[in-house]
Design a protein around this motif. Structure first.
Motif, short mmCIF file in Angstrom:
data_model
loop_
_atom_site.label_atom_id
_atom_site.label_comp_id
_atom_site.label_asym_id
_atom_site.label_seq_id
_atom_site.Cartn_x
_atom_site.Cartn_y
_atom_site.Cartn_z
N ALA A 54 29.53 -2.06 10.47
CA ALA A 54 29.23 -2.75 11.73
C ALA A 54 30.03 -2.15 12.88
O ALA A 54 29.51 -1.98 13.99
N VAL A 55 31.28 -1.81 12.62
CA VAL A 55 32.13 -1.23 13.67
C VAL A 55 31.63 0.15 14.06
O VAL A 55 31.53 0.47 15.25
N THR A 56 31.29 0.98 13.08
CA THR A 56 30.83 2.33 13.40
C THR A 56 29.47 2.29 14.11
O THR A 56 29.24 3.08 15.02
N GLU A 57 28.60 1.37 13.73
CA GLU A 57 27.31 1.25 14.42
C GLU A 57 27.51 0.81 15.87
O GLU A 57 26.86 1.31 16.78
N TRP A 58 28.42 -0.13 16.10
CA TRP A 58 28.72 -0.57 17.46
C TRP A 58 29.27 0.60 18.27
O TRP A 58 28.86 0.83 19.41
N TYR A 59 30.20 1.34 17.68
CA TYR A 59 30.82 2.47 18.40
C TYR A 59 29.78 3.51 18.78
O TYR A 59 29.78 4.03 19.89
N LYS A 60 28.88 3.81 17.86
CA LYS A 60 27.83 4.79 18.14
C LYS A 60 26.89 4.30 19.24
O LYS A 60 26.40 5.10 20.06
N SER A 61 26.61 3.01 19.30
CA SER A 61 25.72 2.48 20.32
C SER A 61 26.36 2.48 21.70
O SER A 61 25.68 2.60 22.72
N VAL A 62 27.68 2.33 21.75
CA VAL A 62 28.39 2.30 23.03
C VAL A 62 28.62 3.71 23.56
O VAL A 62 28.50 3.95 24.76
N TYR A 63 28.96 4.61 22.68
CA TYR A 63 29.29 5.98 23.11
C TYR A 63 28.25 6.89 22.61
O TYR A 63 28.01 7.80 22.28
#
Length: 63
Positions: A54-63
């Protein structure tokens, strides 16, 4: 806790003694509390790619 040194080791020992006793004496623990107690007593690794998905997916969506 064997890898901790100095103040961090002291603080973790205090935490295990206080929170660990409270969790150990609790009769209706949730699975999350059982997992926390096991981690405090036996140690363990809880970080994995699956747990961080979940954290890596969020990070990819933001950056």
């Amino acid at each position: 806790m064997k890898k901790l040194h100095g103040a961090y080791r002291f603080m973790m020992n205090v935490m295990v003694k206080t929170a660990g006793k409270g969790l150990a004496n609790k009769t209706d623990r949730t699975p999350e509390e059982d997992d926390m107690l096991d981690m405090m007593i036996n140690g363990g690794k809880r970080v994995s790619l699956q747990n961080l998905k979940a954290v890596t997916e969020w990070y990819k969506s933001v950056y």
